[in-house]
Design an enzyme around this catalytic site. Structure first.
Site, mmCIF file in Angstrom:
data_model
loop_
_atom_site.group_PDB
_atom_site.id
_atom_site.type_symbol
_atom_site.label_atom_id
_atom_site.label_comp_id
_atom_site.label_asym_id
_atom_site.label_seq_id
_atom_site.Cartn_x
_atom_site.Cartn_y
_atom_site.Cartn_z
ATOM 1 N N ASP A 139 -3.815 -5.439 -1.824
ATOM 2 C CA ASP A 139 -2.746 -4.622 -1.252
ATOM 3 C C ASP A 139 -2.864 -3.213 -1.811
ATOM 4 O O ASP A 139 -3.571 -2.976 -2.789
ATOM 5 C CB ASP A 139 -1.369 -5.223 -1.571
ATOM 6 C CG ASP A 139 -1.117 -5.361 -3.075
ATOM 7 O OD1 ASP A 139 -2.104 -5.486 -3.839
ATOM 8 O OD2 ASP A 139 0.053 -5.350 -3.492
ATOM 9 N N GLU B 136 -0.043 -7.205 -5.741
ATOM 10 C CA GLU B 136 -0.016 -6.616 -7.085
ATOM 11 C C GLU B 136 0.867 -5.373 -7.147
ATOM 12 O O GLU B 136 1.465 -5.080 -8.181
ATOM 13 C CB GLU B 136 -1.444 -6.248 -7.515
ATOM 14 C CG GLU B 136 -1.581 -5.876 -8.982
ATOM 15 C CD GLU B 136 -1.328 -4.401 -9.267
ATOM 16 O OE1 GLU B 136 -1.137 -4.047 -10.443
ATOM 17 O OE2 GLU B 136 -1.312 -3.595 -8.302
#
Length: 402
Positions: free
Chosen positions: A103, A167
């Site tokens: 991400d 994350e």
């Protein structure tokens, strides 16, 4: 890995730059869809997973094309993780690369001089959202595991790569490494050095600070600003009280002797980052306000609560701002007051500077970059701390640079 065979580098050869840039271009092309800022932007990491699997499955046991053991592990729809293993010859001997997250943080194209959601090349620079955090790391480690699958070197250690979801934002839990740890899928990594691959720097990061978010709520008395002597101004009270709190904090928590050894740029800090109040007209002194911030020491809560208690008990002794600024209205039996609360704390991490993994990383950095200067930051990486506390001995915990 370096100790398993002296010719590993010869086996692997140089990075295939064409293959790497082609893969990274595909990943950055998906970056618009993996921005992580719930509830508006929930990433679909499986868009990245698809390209990782396309690169690795041809050299896997899944297709019969190679030795790589590849697992796609999902806990939420479209939000998968990938665990890849290259088997070694010695049972229980392992080296792992973890933290390559799929991400990215958000990007507003209007703020960029080029399209953030497609890769471009400017001289020797690769540009696009995720190049250094962390799609570039995803591409690099994918290429490493692909090369292991192609060349099949005889290694004593099993090499494990863990590509993770979620994350950049922790508001939605049970998606990424936290879920993998809970399910025991990373337990085998405790038997060897673990390199967390997520720093946007060429040098090894060897430590992080802890962090506690705090909220200082200050209550005064609302009144028209033309008659300030009838009010208790919470904004002035907050500023003066915070000055006292910070001064006492820095006196009680001086720099740690090991800060220089670990290369921290700053000591532990206690600082405000946000200010809020209920609203009202410009000619109205509000009745309350809240200052929020963070403090990079995890055992400080009792101290801060003590500071606030002392100020409340002696609020009339606090410095004021001008002839009508006051925090006590005796005729009305009113006193300004403070209250402090805390959000969830995150612990810091210190790598073992005597570990072999640390020395190997330093040597490799010096060979490639030309010099090595490990550093630490007071930013917080709670996922790493969770790994360390859950099952990893501190000697095996390391971060790697990007």
């Amino acid at each position: 890995m370096a100790s398993s065979c002296p010719c590993v580098k010869d086996w692997l050869g140089e990075l295939d730059k064409q293959s790497f840039t082609a893969l990274l271009s595909k990943l950055i092309g998906e970056s618009k869809f993996v921005q992580n800022n719930p509830p508006d932007l929930i990433p679909e990491e499986d868009r990245i997973v698809k390209h990782v699997l396309d690169s690795l499955l041809p050299f896997s046991t899944t297709t019969g094309g190679g030795p790589l053991v590849v697992r796609h592990v999902s806990y939420h729809p479209n939000r998968g993780n990938v665990i890849v293993e290259y088997p070694g010859t010695v049972p229980g001997k392992v080296l792992s690369f973890v933290g390559m997250h799929m991400d990215v943080v958000t990007a507003d194209p209007s703020d960029w001089e080029f399209d953030p959601f497609s890769m471009s090349i400017d001289g020797d620079k690769l540009r696009g959202r995720g190049t250094t955090d962390c799609l570039g790391h995803v591409a690099l480690v994918t290429e490493l595991m692909k090369r292991l699958g192609e060349t099949k070197p005889n290694l004593k250690s099993t090499v494990v790569a863990v590509f993770i979801a979620s994350e950049e934002n922790s508001s939605i839990t049970g998606v990424g490494v936290d879920a993998l740890v809970k399910d025991g899928l990373l337990n085998k990594l405790k038997d060897g050095p673990l390199f967390w691959i997520d720093t946007a720097d060429k040098q090894p990061c060897i430590g992080t600070g802890g962090m506690i978010p705090w909220n200082l709520k200050v209550t005064g008395k609302l009144f028209h600003s033309g008659l300030p002597h009838k009010a208790i101004n919470p904004l002035e009270l907050a500023m003066e009280a915070l000055k006292v709190i910070q001064s006492r904090f820095y006196r009680d928590f001086p720099p740690h002797p090991k800060e220089e050894i670990y290369g921290f740029a700053t000591p532990s800090t206690m600082k405000p980052t946000q200010w809020s109040y209920p609203g009202g007209g410009i000619n109205q002194i509000p009745y309350e306000c809240t200052i929020s911030g963070d403090v990079s020491v995890t055992d400080v809560m009792k101290k801060l609560e003590g500071y606030v208690s002392d100020i409340n008990e002696n609020i009339e002794k606090l410095d004021s701002r001008g002839p009508v600024s006051k925090y006590v209205l005796p005729d009305e039996n009113l006193r300004g007051r403070l209250g402090i609360s805390f959000n969830e704390a995150s612990g810091g991490v210190a790598c073992n500077l005597e570990s072999r993994g640390f020395h190997v990383l330093c040597k490799a950095t010096e060979e490639i970059v030309g010099h090595v200067k490990p550093y630490s930051i007071t930013g917080t990486l709670p996922l790493i701390r969770e790994l360390q506390v859950t099952f990893l001995p501190i000697s095996s915990q390391l971060f790697s640079s990007g």
